[in-house]
Design a protein around this motif. Structure first.
Motif, PDB file in Angstrom:
ATOM      1  N   UNK A 240      54.990  23.382  40.742  1.00  0.00           N
ATOM      2  CA  UNK A 240      55.048  21.941  40.504  1.00  0.00           C
ATOM      3  C   UNK A 240      53.867  21.457  39.671  1.00  0.00           C
ATOM      4  N   UNK A 241      52.730  22.142  39.776  1.00  0.00           N
ATOM      5  CA  UNK A 241      51.575  21.752  38.974  1.00  0.00           C
ATOM      6  C   UNK A 241      51.823  22.020  37.498  1.00  0.00           C
ATOM      7  N   UNK A 242      52.588  23.059  37.225  1.00  0.00           N
ATOM      8  CA  UNK A 242      52.888  23.421  35.844  1.00  0.00           C
ATOM      9  C   UNK A 242      53.658  22.310  35.136  1.00  0.00           C
ATOM     10  N   UNK A 243      54.508  21.610  35.864  1.00  0.00           N
ATOM     11  CA  UNK A 243      55.354  20.582  35.264  1.00  0.00           C
ATOM     12  C   UNK A 243      54.567  19.369  34.791  1.00  0.00           C
ATOM     13  N   UNK A 244      53.469  19.068  35.433  1.00  0.00           N
ATOM     14  CA  UNK A 244      52.733  17.841  35.149  1.00  0.00           C
ATOM     15  C   UNK A 244      51.461  18.043  34.335  1.00  0.00           C
ATOM     16  N   UNK A 245      51.201  19.264  33.912  1.00  0.00           N
ATOM     17  CA  UNK A 245      49.982  19.546  33.158  1.00  0.00           C
ATOM     18  C   UNK A 245      50.304  19.971  31.738  1.00  0.00           C
ATOM     19  N   UNK A 246      49.425  19.604  30.822  1.00  0.00           N
ATOM     20  CA  UNK A 246      49.550  20.089  29.450  1.00  0.00           C
ATOM     21  C   UNK A 246      49.099  21.549  29.403  1.00  0.00           C
ATOM     22  N   UNK A 247      49.254  22.179  28.258  1.00  0.00           N
ATOM     23  CA  UNK A 247      48.814  23.570  28.130  1.00  0.00           C
ATOM     24  C   UNK A 247      47.303  23.690  28.319  1.00  0.00           C
ATOM     25  N   UNK A 248      46.556  22.725  27.834  1.00  0.00           N
ATOM     26  CA  UNK A 248      45.110  22.725  28.037  1.00  0.00           C
ATOM     27  C   UNK A 248      44.737  22.558  29.497  1.00  0.00           C
ATOM     28  N   UNK A 249      45.466  21.696  30.205  1.00  0.00           N
ATOM     29  CA  UNK A 249      45.241  21.513  31.634  1.00  0.00           C
ATOM     30  C   UNK A 249      45.585  22.763  32.419  1.00  0.00           C
ATOM     31  N   UNK A 250      46.677  23.438  32.026  1.00  0.00           N
ATOM     32  CA  UNK A 250      47.050  24.694  32.689  1.00  0.00           C
ATOM     33  C   UNK A 250      45.989  25.751  32.474  1.00  0.00           C
ATOM     34  N   UNK A 251      45.462  25.811  31.248  1.00  0.00           N
ATOM     35  CA  UNK A 251      44.418  26.794  30.941  1.00  0.00           C
ATOM     36  C   UNK A 251      43.167  26.530  31.768  1.00  0.00           C
ATOM     37  N   UNK A 252      42.767  25.273  31.892  1.00  0.00           N
ATOM     38  CA  UNK A 252      41.593  24.918  32.685  1.00  0.00           C
ATOM     39  C   UNK A 252      41.799  25.251  34.151  1.00  0.00           C
ATOM     40  N   UNK A 253      42.956  24.923  34.700  1.00  0.00           N
ATOM     41  CA  UNK A 253      43.246  25.244  36.095  1.00  0.00           C
ATOM     42  C   UNK A 253      43.292  26.747  36.317  1.00  0.00           C
ATOM     43  N   UNK A 254      43.846  27.463  35.359  1.00  0.00           N
ATOM     44  CA  UNK A 254      43.923  28.915  35.455  1.00  0.00           C
ATOM     45  C   UNK A 254      42.527  29.533  35.482  1.00  0.00           C
ATOM     46  N   UNK A 255      41.656  29.088  34.603  1.00  0.00           N
ATOM     47  CA  UNK A 255      40.292  29.627  34.557  1.00  0.00           C
ATOM     48  C   UNK A 255      39.510  29.277  35.815  1.00  0.00           C
ATOM     49  N   UNK A 256      39.625  28.056  36.291  1.00  0.00           N
ATOM     50  CA  UNK A 256      38.859  27.662  37.472  1.00  0.00           C
ATOM     51  C   UNK A 256      39.369  28.368  38.725  1.00  0.00           C
ATOM     52  N   UNK A 257      40.676  28.514  38.859  1.00  0.00           N
ATOM     53  CA  UNK A 257      41.247  29.204  40.016  1.00  0.00           C
ATOM     54  C   UNK A 257      40.860  30.666  39.993  1.00  0.00           C
ATOM     55  N   UNK A 258      40.965  31.301  38.847  1.00  0.00           N
ATOM     56  CA  UNK A 258      40.629  32.716  38.741  1.00  0.00           C
ATOM     57  C   UNK A 258      39.167  32.957  39.060  1.00  0.00           C
ATOM     58  N   UNK A 259      38.300  32.133  38.504  1.00  0.00           N
ATOM     59  CA  UNK A 259      36.877  32.376  38.720  1.00  0.00           C
ATOM     60  C   UNK A 259      36.476  32.128  40.164  1.00  0.00           C
ATOM     61  N   UNK A 260      37.059  31.128  40.804  1.00  0.00           N
ATOM     62  CA  UNK A 260      36.635  30.833  42.167  1.00  0.00           C
ATOM     63  C   UNK A 260      37.245  31.783  43.195  1.00  0.00           C
ATOM     64  N   UNK A 261      38.479  32.191  43.011  1.00  0.00           N
ATOM     65  CA  UNK A 261      39.134  33.035  44.009  1.00  0.00           C
ATOM     66  C   UNK A 261      38.754  34.505  43.895  1.00  0.00           C
ATOM     67  N   UNK A 262      38.711  35.019  42.695  1.00  0.00           N
ATOM     68  CA  UNK A 262      38.608  36.461  42.533  1.00  0.00           C
ATOM     69  C   UNK A 262      37.211  37.015  42.313  1.00  0.00           C
ATOM     70  N   UNK A 263      36.286  36.221  41.846  1.00  0.00           N
ATOM     71  CA  UNK A 263      34.986  36.758  41.470  1.00  0.00           C
ATOM     72  C   UNK A 263      34.285  37.442  42.649  1.00  0.00           C
ATOM     73  N   UNK A 264      34.349  36.837  43.804  1.00  0.00           N
ATOM     74  CA  UNK A 264      33.690  37.433  44.970  1.00  0.00           C
ATOM     75  C   UNK A 264      34.310  38.783  45.316  1.00  0.00           C
ATOM     76  N   UNK A 265      35.636  38.846  45.331  1.00  0.00           N
ATOM     77  CA  UNK A 265      36.319  40.090  45.696  1.00  0.00           C
ATOM     78  C   UNK A 265      36.167  41.154  44.613  1.00  0.00           C
ATOM     79  N   UNK A 266      36.171  40.740  43.358  1.00  0.00           N
ATOM     80  CA  UNK A 266      35.994  41.705  42.272  1.00  0.00           C
ATOM     81  C   UNK A 266      34.570  42.253  42.254  1.00  0.00           C
TER      82      UNK A 266
END
Length: 97
Positions: free
Chosen positions: A8-34
């Protein structure tokens, strides 16, 4: 990651917004485990598929063609990419630290 990058978030965000959300989610969730564990190739492939589908707007019911090759998306912004990190190489860099 699928919960954070839900459809549902994909529907309401522009491509730039999706890219920003993707980068922030990836960095916050995975960095510790990686930083602690070696990522399996199958897990990295699955996570990259989730990222790719979210960025380009694809889902199970509708397929959308990507606008840029995924290998070019991994390049830094200075080299013409979008600056998304390759999970396997990022994991190796963190473990080497």
């Amino acid at each position: 990651m699928e919960k954070k990058l839900s459809g549902w978030k994909r529907l309401y965000l522009s491509k730039g917004g999706r890219l920003t959300l993707l980068k922030s989610t990836l960095s916050s969730l995975l960095t510790y485990y990686l930083f602690l564990f070696t990522i399996l190739k199958a897990v990295a492939t699955r996570l990259e598929r989730i990222q790719r589908n979210f960025l380009w707007g694809s889902s199970v019911e509708c397929f959308k063609y990507p606008l840029v090759a995924w290998k070019k998306v991994f390049l830094s912004r200075e080299l013409g990419g979008l600056g998304i990190r390759n999970l396997v190489s990022f994991n190796q860099a963190l473990l080497g630290k």
